[in-house]
Design a protein around this motif. Structure first.
Motif, mmCIF file in Angstrom:
data_model
loop_
_atom_site.group_PDB
_atom_site.id
_atom_site.type_symbol
_atom_site.label_atom_id
_atom_site.label_comp_id
_atom_site.label_asym_id
_atom_site.label_seq_id
_atom_site.Cartn_x
_atom_site.Cartn_y
_atom_site.Cartn_z
ATOM 1 N N LEU A 161 4.623 17.402 -2.954
ATOM 2 C CA LEU A 161 4.043 16.095 -3.242
ATOM 3 C C LEU A 161 5.098 15.120 -3.748
ATOM 4 C CD1 LEU A 161 0.635 16.944 -4.937
ATOM 5 C CD2 LEU A 161 0.989 15.757 -2.782
ATOM 6 N N PHE A 162 5.981 15.605 -4.595
ATOM 7 C CA PHE A 162 7.040 14.755 -5.137
ATOM 8 C C PHE A 162 7.994 14.294 -4.036
ATOM 9 C CE2 PHE A 162 11.084 14.047 -7.338
ATOM 10 C CZ PHE A 162 10.669 13.110 -8.277
ATOM 11 N N LYS A 163 8.388 15.216 -3.146
ATOM 12 C CA LYS A 163 9.284 14.835 -2.050
ATOM 13 C C LYS A 163 8.620 13.845 -1.099
ATOM 14 C CE LYS A 163 13.007 16.513 -1.596
ATOM 15 N NZ LYS A 163 14.262 15.948 -2.051
ATOM 16 N N LEU A 164 7.337 14.019 -0.831
ATOM 17 C CA LEU A 164 6.606 13.082 0.007
ATOM 18 C C LEU A 164 6.578 11.699 -0.635
ATOM 19 C CD1 LEU A 164 4.870 12.543 2.506
ATOM 20 C CD2 LEU A 164 2.897 13.274 1.168
ATOM 21 N N GLY A 165 6.370 11.648 -1.920
ATOM 22 C CA GLY A 165 6.396 10.366 -2.624
ATOM 23 C C GLY A 165 7.760 9.703 -2.555
ATOM 24 N N LEU A 166 8.833 10.482 -2.681
ATOM 25 C CA LEU A 166 10.175 9.908 -2.599
ATOM 26 C C LEU A 166 10.473 9.368 -1.207
ATOM 27 C CD1 LEU A 166 12.344 12.370 -4.711
ATOM 28 C CD2 LEU A 166 11.575 10.081 -5.310
ATOM 29 N N VAL A 167 10.014 10.060 -0.180
ATOM 30 C CA VAL A 167 10.215 9.587 1.190
ATOM 31 C C VAL A 167 9.497 8.257 1.392
ATOM 32 C CG1 VAL A 167 9.632 10.067 3.595
ATOM 33 C CG2 VAL A 167 10.673 11.840 2.193
ATOM 34 N N LEU A 168 8.277 8.164 0.889
ATOM 35 C CA LEU A 168 7.531 6.910 1.034
ATOM 36 C C LEU A 168 8.168 5.769 0.259
ATOM 37 C CD1 LEU A 168 3.863 8.188 0.958
ATOM 38 C CD2 LEU A 168 5.148 7.363 2.914
ATOM 39 N N VAL A 169 8.746 6.049 -0.900
ATOM 40 C CA VAL A 169 9.442 5.021 -1.663
ATOM 41 C C VAL A 169 10.666 4.531 -0.896
ATOM 42 C CG1 VAL A 169 10.846 4.642 -3.735
ATOM 43 C CG2 VAL A 169 8.613 5.683 -3.937
ATOM 44 N N ASN B 126 0.822 -1.218 0.000
ATOM 45 C CA ASN B 126 0.000 0.000 0.000
ATOM 46 C C ASN B 126 0.852 1.263 0.000
ATOM 47 O OD1 ASN B 126 -2.364 -1.416 -0.039
ATOM 48 N ND2 ASN B 126 -2.627 -1.377 2.178
ATOM 49 N N LYS B 127 1.967 1.238 0.735
ATOM 50 C CA LYS B 127 2.828 2.420 0.792
ATOM 51 C C LYS B 127 3.482 2.701 -0.553
ATOM 52 C CE LYS B 127 4.136 3.022 5.570
ATOM 53 N NZ LYS B 127 5.253 3.077 6.500
ATOM 54 N N SER B 128 3.953 1.659 -1.231
ATOM 55 C CA SER B 128 4.608 1.903 -2.516
ATOM 56 C C SER B 128 3.598 2.304 -3.582
ATOM 57 C CB SER B 128 5.426 0.695 -2.955
ATOM 58 O OG SER B 128 4.644 -0.466 -2.973
ATOM 59 N N THR B 129 2.372 1.808 -3.490
ATOM 60 C CA THR B 129 1.338 2.242 -4.425
ATOM 61 C C THR B 129 1.018 3.719 -4.204
ATOM 62 O OG1 THR B 129 0.370 0.037 -4.398
ATOM 63 C CG2 THR B 129 -1.004 1.814 -5.243
ATOM 64 N N LEU B 130 0.908 4.115 -2.953
ATOM 65 C CA LEU B 130 0.665 5.521 -2.627
ATOM 66 C C LEU B 130 1.832 6.387 -3.080
ATOM 67 C CD1 LEU B 130 -1.052 7.698 -1.213
ATOM 68 C CD2 LEU B 130 0.176 7.130 0.882
#
Length: 69
Positions: free
Chosen positions: A56-64, A3-7
């Motif tokens: 948004l992009f930085k948040l996505g990179l942190v989650l990845v 779920n985290k990587s999909t988000l």
């Protein structure tokens, strides 16, 4: 995919698609009735859009990075 990587993928894709859409349709940055303050209005609105997309992009990179651990 978890779920985290999909988000994370979704949060990375949103800024890229939004930026592409704004490049194709720049009329979204203009609004009527601002003949005298048009340059400042467009500049400030563009800076806000850039800031939101960056966050948004930085948040996505942190989650990845967290999902890789």
């Amino acid at each position: 995919m978890s779920n985290k990587s999909t988000l994370a993928v979704f949060l990375i894709a949103i800024p890229i698609l939004t930026a592409a859409f704004l490049i194709i349709n720049p009329n979204l940055l203009l609004s009527g009735g601002y003949e005298l303050a048009l340059d400042g209005f467009v500049l400030s609105r563009t800076l806000v859009i850039i800031f939101i997309l960056y966050m948004l992009f930085k948040l996505g990179l942190v989650l990845v990075k967290q999902s890789d651990k």
